[in-house]
Design an enzyme around this catalytic site. Structure first.
Site, PDB file in Angstrom:
ATOM      1  N   GLU A 165     -30.392  27.110  27.176  1.00 25.02           N
ATOM      2  CA  GLU A 165     -30.494  28.570  27.114  1.00 25.02           C
ATOM      3  C   GLU A 165     -30.798  28.910  25.663  1.00 25.02           C
ATOM      4  OE1 GLU A 165     -30.324  30.547  29.644  1.00 25.02           O
ATOM      5  OE2 GLU A 165     -29.007  29.699  31.162  1.00 25.02           O
ATOM      6  N   GLU A 206     -38.390  35.241  16.828  1.00 26.67           N
ATOM      7  CA  GLU A 206     -37.074  35.828  17.078  1.00 26.67           C
ATOM      8  C   GLU A 206     -36.415  36.153  15.735  1.00 26.67           C
ATOM      9  OE1 GLU A 206     -33.884  33.279  18.525  1.00 26.67           O
ATOM     10  OE2 GLU A 206     -33.474  34.771  20.072  1.00 26.67           O
ATOM     11  N   CYS A 266     -29.576  36.819  22.627  1.00 24.79           N
ATOM     12  CA  CYS A 266     -30.756  36.040  23.026  1.00 24.79           C
ATOM     13  C   CYS A 266     -31.715  36.895  23.820  1.00 24.79           C
ATOM     14  CB  CYS A 266     -30.332  34.836  23.842  1.00 24.79           C
ATOM     15  SG  CYS A 266     -29.308  35.293  25.222  1.00 24.79           S
ATOM     16  N   LYS A 270     -17.676  22.511  22.895  1.00 25.90           N
ATOM     17  CA  LYS A 270     -17.816  22.541  21.429  1.00 25.90           C
ATOM     18  C   LYS A 270     -18.246  23.961  21.051  1.00 25.90           C
ATOM     19  CE  LYS A 270     -20.083  22.385  18.036  1.00 25.90           C
ATOM     20  NZ  LYS A 270     -20.040  23.467  17.000  1.00 25.90           N
ATOM     21  N   GLY A 301     -28.242  28.107  22.362  1.00 23.22           N
ATOM     22  CA  GLY A 301     -28.415  28.207  20.916  1.00 23.22           C
ATOM     23  C   GLY A 301     -29.884  28.288  20.563  1.00 23.22           C
ATOM     24  N   SER A 302     -30.210  27.805  19.377  1.00 24.69           N
ATOM     25  CA  SER A 302     -31.573  27.976  18.872  1.00 24.69           C
ATOM     26  C   SER A 302     -32.524  26.915  19.445  1.00 24.69           C
ATOM     27  CB  SER A 302     -31.550  27.881  17.346  1.00 24.69           C
ATOM     28  OG  SER A 302     -31.080  26.613  16.973  1.00 24.69           O
TER      29      SER A 302
HETATM   30  P1  NAD Z   1     -27.525  26.959  16.777  1.00 22.30           P
HETATM   31  O1  NAD Z   1     -28.493  26.212  17.588  1.00 22.30           O
HETATM   32  O2  NAD Z   1     -27.553  26.791  15.312  1.00 22.30           O
HETATM   33  O3  NAD Z   1     -26.016  26.641  17.214  1.00 22.30           O
HETATM   34  C1  NAD Z   1     -25.588  26.709  18.546  1.00 22.30           C
HETATM   35  C2  NAD Z   1     -24.530  25.650  18.781  1.00 22.30           C
HETATM   36  O4  NAD Z   1     -25.118  24.369  18.600  1.00 22.30           O
HETATM   37  C3  NAD Z   1     -23.343  25.716  17.818  1.00 22.30           C
HETATM   38  O5  NAD Z   1     -22.158  25.379  18.506  1.00 22.30           O
HETATM   39  C4  NAD Z   1     -23.679  24.619  16.819  1.00 22.30           C
HETATM   40  O6  NAD Z   1     -22.540  24.072  16.199  1.00 22.30           O
HETATM   41  C5  NAD Z   1     -24.330  23.594  17.712  1.00 22.30           C
HETATM   42  N1  NAD Z   1     -25.200  22.645  17.008  1.00 22.30           N
HETATM   43  C6  NAD Z   1     -25.844  22.810  15.821  1.00 22.30           C
HETATM   44  N2  NAD Z   1     -26.515  21.683  15.503  1.00 22.30           N
HETATM   45  C7  NAD Z   1     -26.315  20.797  16.509  1.00 22.30           C
HETATM   46  C8  NAD Z   1     -26.771  19.476  16.776  1.00 22.30           C
HETATM   47  N3  NAD Z   1     -27.558  18.818  15.922  1.00 22.30           N
HETATM   48  N4  NAD Z   1     -26.384  18.892  17.934  1.00 22.30           N
HETATM   49  C9  NAD Z   1     -25.605  19.550  18.803  1.00 22.30           C
HETATM   50  N5  NAD Z   1     -25.122  20.779  18.604  1.00 22.30           N
HETATM   51  C10 NAD Z   1     -25.480  21.407  17.473  1.00 22.30           C
HETATM   52  O7  NAD Z   1     -27.757  28.451  17.203  1.00 22.30           O
HETATM   53  P2  NAD Z   1     -27.142  29.734  16.547  1.00 22.30           P
HETATM   54  O8  NAD Z   1     -27.901  30.112  15.333  1.00 22.30           O
HETATM   55  O9  NAD Z   1     -25.689  29.550  16.425  1.00 22.30           O
HETATM   56  O10 NAD Z   1     -27.418  30.789  17.748  1.00 22.30           O
HETATM   57  C11 NAD Z   1     -28.513  31.604  17.733  1.00 22.30           C
HETATM   58  C12 NAD Z   1     -29.545  31.149  18.742  1.00 22.30           C
HETATM   59  O11 NAD Z   1     -28.970  31.020  20.036  1.00 22.30           O
HETATM   60  C13 NAD Z   1     -30.629  32.176  18.900  1.00 22.30           C
HETATM   61  O12 NAD Z   1     -31.881  31.543  18.917  1.00 22.30           O
HETATM   62  C14 NAD Z   1     -30.346  32.800  20.253  1.00 22.30           C
HETATM   63  O13 NAD Z   1     -31.442  33.364  20.885  1.00 22.30           O
HETATM   64  C15 NAD Z   1     -29.764  31.668  21.003  1.00 22.30           C
HETATM   65  N6  NAD Z   1     -28.932  32.140  22.119  1.00 22.30           N
HETATM   66  C16 NAD Z   1     -29.409  31.998  23.383  1.00 22.30           C
HETATM   67  C17 NAD Z   1     -28.681  32.482  24.464  1.00 22.30           C
HETATM   68  C18 NAD Z   1     -29.196  32.330  25.875  1.00 22.30           C
HETATM   69  O14 NAD Z   1     -28.420  32.494  26.796  1.00 22.30           O
HETATM   70  N7  NAD Z   1     -30.467  32.046  26.089  1.00 22.30           N
HETATM   71  C19 NAD Z   1     -27.449  33.081  24.247  1.00 22.30           C
HETATM   72  C20 NAD Z   1     -26.986  33.202  22.946  1.00 22.30           C
HETATM   73  C21 NAD Z   1     -27.747  32.712  21.881  1.00 22.30           C
END
Ligand code: NAD
Length: 482
Positions: free
Chosen positions: A255, A384, A289, A180, A233-234
């Site tokens: 992650e 962050e 990240c 996804k 993600g977050s």
């Molecule tokens: P996000 O959590 O909003 O989205 C990430 C993914 O999760 C997207 O595909 C989104 O559609 C999906 N998502 C959103 N809500 C969801 C739910 N309720 N259930 C399942 N999936 C859902 O994050 P973002 O704002 O897109 O990305 C930024 C964050 O990601 C930052 O905090 C960053 O540090 C982190 N990040 C971490 C790494 C790592 O390797 N540690 C790498 C890249 C980004």
């Protein structure tokens, strides 16, 4: 700028080897963050599409993928890597347009994606169980087996790299995958899946369902027929994903974010350090990240480091991705608002330097900003920001530097700049981080290096050989034969 010609329609999902519309026939609009123009319509997949993708993945596992040899999987991954290299420029353009990252950085991401395919392709047949000496009359050994169907939820900032490291490792171990991608940027996810099909990946082994997080993402995280979830993600979404997966008692790799420090001691080689201090915070407009958003500097060299970083900042230009400047725009108006809000909270702190926005394009640009004398407990030093903002924090002793470095809820990456070997070894052990770099930052992002966090930066490891253990499980076989 319009998209390069593509051999697939971006408005479709890939399910069971077929490009199909989301069942509700709805789409979402992707915009180019560099100028706000429309890029493409993507599918708005929902739970029914995820159901179909998970079912297709199970069929593919049962019919072919689960019976494949490790060597066959390895060869296929290598072939995918080869196709990635042959299509490098198209992939880089797609990523630059979709994410807003400068072309050179997008090209680096393509190289990394190809390397993940080579690395996991060549590692696929090197993972094995072991025999265990046991009681007389027994032979005991372990088998390392795929989980089955794995779910991969990835963000928008490094789609190719994150798909490479998680889907690559999962496929190598014999899992079938449902991916996804993020609703903000998902073109290279689709292009990668298309190349995988061209390379001969059997139908249904990799399925891609674009859509909103709360719809397609949540459906995947909580799907009862998924055996492992990899989420990048977050922190807030990570909690939701882990909670959803817990209902099915399946393992999760998280992650998440970071607030990664670089510790600069007075005995550091500042000439060597300087490019790393700045680039590690500004790469991908700080939307990384493992961005180094905190620069901790020993007080006797604090002014010099501040001056030299400031000089670098004043040279930086934010411009559309294809102009390949120091940085591009942020991904969205929302992200720009978040970063601008942080800057407002730091309005009473001294701004050491700012770069320029060198375009009139209506993209989501933020001037790179270096802020000095930031108290370690200030929100700018704790949270962050995910934008082109770095903070400088002076310290007076190694103990103080360590205490400041470890005093956030995160623990992803840290680095130490010092010529003192004993100090390097001490701090490498004591820093709260999944990766510690000594006299560098990021080590060029090597695909070979296990990566992941502690604390709110997450758990589990991706990248490197280690990831293969996280995308497989161990079975113990004990034979009593007398
Ligand atoms: P996000 O959590 O909003 O989205 C990430 C993914 O999760 C997207 O595909 C989104 O559609 C999906 N998502 C959103 N809500 C969801 C739910 N309720 N259930 C399942 N999936 C859902 O994050 P973002 O704002 O897109 O990305 C930024 C964050 O990601 C930052 O905090 C960053 O540090 C982190 N990040 C971490 C790494 C790592 O390797 N540690 C790498 C890249 C980004």
């Amino acid at each position: 700028m319009s998209l390069p010609e593509l051999p697939f329609a971006p408005s479709l999902c890939l399910i069971g080897g077929h490009w199909v519309a989301a069942q509700n026939k709805e789409t979402l609009d992707l915009t180019n963050p560099s100028d706000g123009t429309g890029l493409a319509a993507i599918a708005r997949g929902t739970a029914v599409d995820i159901d179909a993708a998970v079912a297709a993945a199970h069929t593919a596992r049962a019919d072919v993928w689960g019976r494949s040899t490790a060597a066959e999987r390895g060869r296929l991954l290598m072939r995918i890597g080869q196709l990635v290299k042959e299509n490098a420029e198209t992939l880089a353009q797609l990523e630059a347009l979709d994410v807003g990252k400068p072309l050179t950085q997008a090209r680096n991401d393509v190289t990394a994606l190809a390397r993940y395919m080579e690395f996991y392709g060549s590692a696929a047949d090197k993972v094995h169980g072991e025999t265990i000496p046991y009681l007389d009359g027994y032979t005991v050994y372990t088998l390392r087996e795929a989980y089955g169907v794995t779910g991969h939820i990835v963000p928008w900032n490094y789609p190719m790299q994150i798909i490479g490291r998680s889907v690559g490792a999962a496929l190598a171990m014999g899992n079938a995958c449902v991916l996804k991608p993020a609703e903000e940027a998902c073109l290279t996810a689709l292009a990668f899946a298309d190349l995988a099909m061209q390379a001969g990946l059997p139908d249904g082994v990799l399925n891609v369902v674009p859509g909103l997080g709360a719809e397609a993402g949540a459906a995947l995280a909580g799907h009862p027929d998924i055996q492992h979830v990899s989420f990048t993600g977050s922190v807030n979404t990570g909690r939701l994903v882990q909670t959803a997966a817990a209902q099915n008692v399946v393992p999760v790799t998280l992650e998440l974010g970071g607030k990664s420090p670089q510790l600069v001691f007075a005995d550091a080689d500042l000439n060597a350090a300087l490019p790393f201090l700045v680039n590690a915070g500004i790469q991908n407009a700080g939307q990384t990240c493992s961005a180094s958003s905190r620069i901790l500097v020993e007080r006797s060299v604090y002014n010099e480091v501040t001056d030299r970083m400031s000089a670098a900042y004043t040279q930086m230009r934010a411009a559309p991705a294809l102009e390949d400047a120091s940085l591009g725009p942020l991904i969205s108006a929302r992200q720009k608002e978040i970063v601008t809000d942080f800057l407002k909270q730091g309005a009473d702190l001294p701004t050491a330097a700012q770069g320029q926005i060198a375009t009139d394009a209506p993209g989501h640009y933020v001037a790179p900003t270096l802020i000095a004398e930031v108290p370690p407990d200030h929100t700018l030093a704790q949270d962050e920001i995910f934008g082109p903002v770095q903070v400088l924090i002076p310290f007076d002793s190694e103990e103080e530097a360590l205490a400041i470095a470890n005093n956030t809820k995160y623990g992803l990456v840290a680095s130490v700049w010092s010529q003192n070997g004993a100090r390097q070894m001490r701090l490498a052990k004591q820093l709260k981080a999944g990766q510690v770099f000594l006299n560098n930052y990021g080590a060029g992002g090597g695909v070979e290096l296990p990566f992941g966090g502690t604390g709110h930066s997450g758990h589990g490891r991706e990248k490197g050989f280690e990831a293969l253990f996280h995308f497989s499980q161990l079975k113990t076989v004990a034979a009593l034969h007398g």
